[in-house]
Design a protein around this motif. Structure first.
Motif, PDB file in Angstrom:
ATOM      1  N   ILE A   1       0.861  -1.185   0.000  1.00 28.50           N
ATOM      2  CA  ILE A   1       0.000   0.000   0.000  1.00 28.50           C
ATOM      3  C   ILE A   1       0.895   1.231   0.000  1.00 28.50           C
ATOM      4  O   ILE A   1       1.695   1.427   0.920  1.00 28.50           O
ATOM      5  N   ALA A   2       0.759   2.055  -1.032  1.00 28.76           N
ATOM      6  CA  ALA A   2       1.526   3.295  -1.134  1.00 28.76           C
ATOM      7  C   ALA A   2       0.636   4.455  -0.707  1.00 28.76           C
ATOM      8  O   ALA A   2      -0.325   4.778  -1.395  1.00 28.76           O
ATOM      9  N   GLY A   3       0.937   5.035   0.443  1.00 27.97           N
ATOM     10  CA  GLY A   3       0.167   6.170   0.935  1.00 27.97           C
ATOM     11  C   GLY A   3      -0.496   5.882   2.256  1.00 27.97           C
ATOM     12  O   GLY A   3      -1.405   5.061   2.327  1.00 27.97           O
ATOM     13  N   ALA A   4      -0.038   6.574   3.314  1.00 27.33           N
ATOM     14  CA  ALA A   4      -0.595   6.369   4.653  1.00 27.33           C
ATOM     15  C   ALA A   4      -1.618   7.446   4.977  1.00 27.33           C
ATOM     16  O   ALA A   4      -1.583   8.074   6.038  1.00 27.33           O
ATOM     17  N   GLY A   5      -2.541   7.667   4.032  1.00 29.65           N
ATOM     18  CA  GLY A   5      -3.656   8.571   4.268  1.00 29.65           C
ATOM     19  C   GLY A   5      -4.887   7.784   4.688  1.00 29.65           C
ATOM     20  O   GLY A   5      -4.799   6.624   5.108  1.00 29.65           O
ATOM     21  N   ILE A   6      -6.042   8.384   4.545  1.00 35.18           N
ATOM     22  CA  ILE A   6      -7.276   7.784   5.046  1.00 35.18           C
ATOM     23  C   ILE A   6      -7.581   6.467   4.343  1.00 35.18           C
ATOM     24  O   ILE A   6      -7.860   5.452   4.995  1.00 35.18           O
ATOM     25  N   ALA A   7      -7.540   6.448   3.006  1.00 34.06           N
ATOM     26  CA  ALA A   7      -7.866   5.222   2.275  1.00 34.06           C
ATOM     27  C   ALA A   7      -6.837   4.133   2.536  1.00 34.06           C
ATOM     28  O   ALA A   7      -7.183   2.976   2.798  1.00 34.06           O
ATOM     29  N   GLY A   8      -5.563   4.480   2.481  1.00 35.00           N
ATOM     30  CA  GLY A   8      -4.512   3.495   2.692  1.00 35.00           C
ATOM     31  C   GLY A   8      -4.536   2.892   4.073  1.00 35.00           C
ATOM     32  O   GLY A   8      -4.382   1.671   4.244  1.00 35.00           O
ATOM     33  N   LEU A   9      -4.749   3.718   5.098  1.00 36.65           N
ATOM     34  CA  LEU A   9      -4.778   3.210   6.470  1.00 36.65           C
ATOM     35  C   LEU A   9      -6.025   2.365   6.725  1.00 36.65           C
ATOM     36  O   LEU A   9      -5.966   1.386   7.475  1.00 36.65           O
ATOM     37  N   THR A  10      -7.150   2.743   6.114  1.00 39.34           N
ATOM     38  CA  THR A  10      -8.362   1.929   6.267  1.00 39.34           C
ATOM     39  C   THR A  10      -8.134   0.539   5.706  1.00 39.34           C
ATOM     40  O   THR A  10      -8.439  -0.479   6.353  1.00 39.34           O
ATOM     41  N   LEU A  11      -7.592   0.463   4.491  1.00 37.15           N
ATOM     42  CA  LEU A  11      -7.345  -0.837   3.882  1.00 37.15           C
ATOM     43  C   LEU A  11      -6.313  -1.625   4.683  1.00 37.15           C
ATOM     44  O   LEU A  11      -6.484  -2.835   4.902  1.00 37.15           O
TER      45      LEU A  11
END
Length: 410
Positions: free
Chosen positions: A23-33
């Motif tokens: 997972i590239a990106g520790a924003g809202i979508a990335g952290l949820t997944l």
């Protein structure tokens, strides 16, 4: 919380996983997944281009479409404790006079609550069970090799290359990795507007979201736990004068805005470090390529006008995570394609609604302001947000979708 963890440690941890996910990106979508996949016993590798999590943050309004994800992650109670209800919405004229007040809680009562939370608090909620991440790391190259995707990283760590079954690009609106994938045309809407995001102490009612749609300006105040998130904006040309002078223009143009919003405006000007937000969005033609997917803002980044972008990113992560629950390498690609078929039209429908509201809001001219206010008085919030409410009411069944994808057509 996010824990800085070397790439090598994360890669070693997923050695025996049925799916090796990056997972590239520790924003809202990335952290949820990431949280959903960890609940399934997987060990997704998570990378983040920032050297540390130092985003200035902003306010989010989340509709009950997020509840399923939070329930599955096991963080719903924490989310409720860290957020606050947005029960009422008030719209004001270009002079600041109250035009209408609507009950948001009644609109969504059958489905759940509309709640306000700041981005930093939401990220903490999503990582309350811990979350390893490699900071200062990006994807430099992606190559599909047979049934795996080879990735070369731009990083000071070792290794600099690794193979995965699935690469999830959740880097946000301006994703660079998206350019490495065959996602077709990437279209953008640039409103030509922008503005300052800041925090102020709550003034008066704490569950009230309030907006002034002005002649060439916009002022909105939205409750989160213990404070108000504020957006003050206008055309890029007008905001170029700087925050103090622009705020004075707004104060003079909307003398009837009321005591609460005057205090809000004072708070914005006094803010030590307001964040300037350029109001643009993005839409990728394709979300799924062999061995990779776009997620959240990288797939469809929203304007803030409908208060739905973060909710749709969370829902997209939930449907993807749920569909991956019983998926292995042999069935991965058809499951990804079915996820796109089910989820993409929902997201784009919500984005269309957001764009429609932007065309109504981000305009200047006294005649346009008068016409907009006439429409606002005639239409109920149920009529304006009806398409969004229908999306909330008709969430997809990711289990059935995954089952369809895994069963070969006769």
């Amino acid at each position: 919380m996010l824990t800085a963890t070397p790439l090598s440690v994360q890669i070693d941890a997923q050695h025996d996983d049925r799916l090796r996910v990056l997972i590239a990106g520790a924003g809202i979508a990335g952290l949820t997944l990431a949280a959903l996949l960890r609940r399934q016993g997987l060990h997704p590798v998570l990378i983040e281009r920032m050297p540390q999590m130092a985003h200035p943050g902003y306010m989010l309004a989340l509709m009950p479409m997020v509840d399923a994800a939070f329930d599955e992650i096991g963080c719903h109670d924490d989310y409720v404790a860290r957020s606050t209800p947005i029960a009422t919405y008030a719209a004001r004229s270009h002079r600041g006079r109250l035009m209408r007040s609507d009950d948001f809680s009644a609109l969504l009562a059958m489905h759940g609550e509309y709640r306000g939370i700041d981005r930093g608090a939401l990220l903490e909620v999503l990582t309350s069970d811990g979350c390893p991440v490699a900071f200062g790391t990006t994807i430099e190259a992606v190559a599909q090799m047979g049934n795996t995707t080879d990735v070369r990283f731009a990083t000071d760590e070792s290794p600099t290359e690794a193979s995965f079954d699935l690469v999830v690009v959740a880097e946000g609106l301006n994703s660079r990795t998206r350019e490495l994938l065959d996602t077709g045309e990437v279209s953008r809407v640039d409103t030509g507007w922008g503005g300052w995001v800041s925090w102020v102490d709550p003034a008066g009612v704490t569950d009230l979201g309030e907006e002034v749609w002005g002649d060439g300006f916009f002022l909105g105040a939205y409750p989160v736990r213990g404070r108000l998130g504020v957006f003050l904006g206008g055309s890029n040309h007008d905001t170029a004068v700087g925050l103090p002078e622009f705020a004075e223009r707004v104060r003079a143009a909307a003398p009837e805005m009321g005591e609460r919003l005057r205090a809000v405006l004072d708070g914005v000007v006094a803010s030590p470090d307001p964040y300037y937000w350029a109001l643009t969005d993005v839409r990728a033609e394709r979300w799924v390529t062999p061995g990779a997917v776009l997620l959240g803002d990288a797939a469809a980044g929203f304007l803030p006008t409908a208060g739905i972008g973060a909710g749709m990113a969370i829902e997209s992560a939930w449907t993807l995570g749920r569909m991956l629950r019983d998926t292995d390498r042999s069935t991965l690609q058809p499951v990804l394609e079915e996820w796109e078929r089910v989820q993409k039209p929902r997201v784009e429908s919500a984005q269309d609604n957001s764009r429609m509201l932007a065309r109504l809001m981000f305009r200047r001219g006294r005649l346009i302001a008068w016409m907009r206010e006439t429409i606002t008085r005639m239409l109920t919030v149920r009529a304006v947000l009806g398409p969004i409410a229908r999306l909330v009411a008709a969430q997809p069944d990711p289990d059935a979708a995954a089952q369809r994808a895994r069963v070969p057509a006769p």
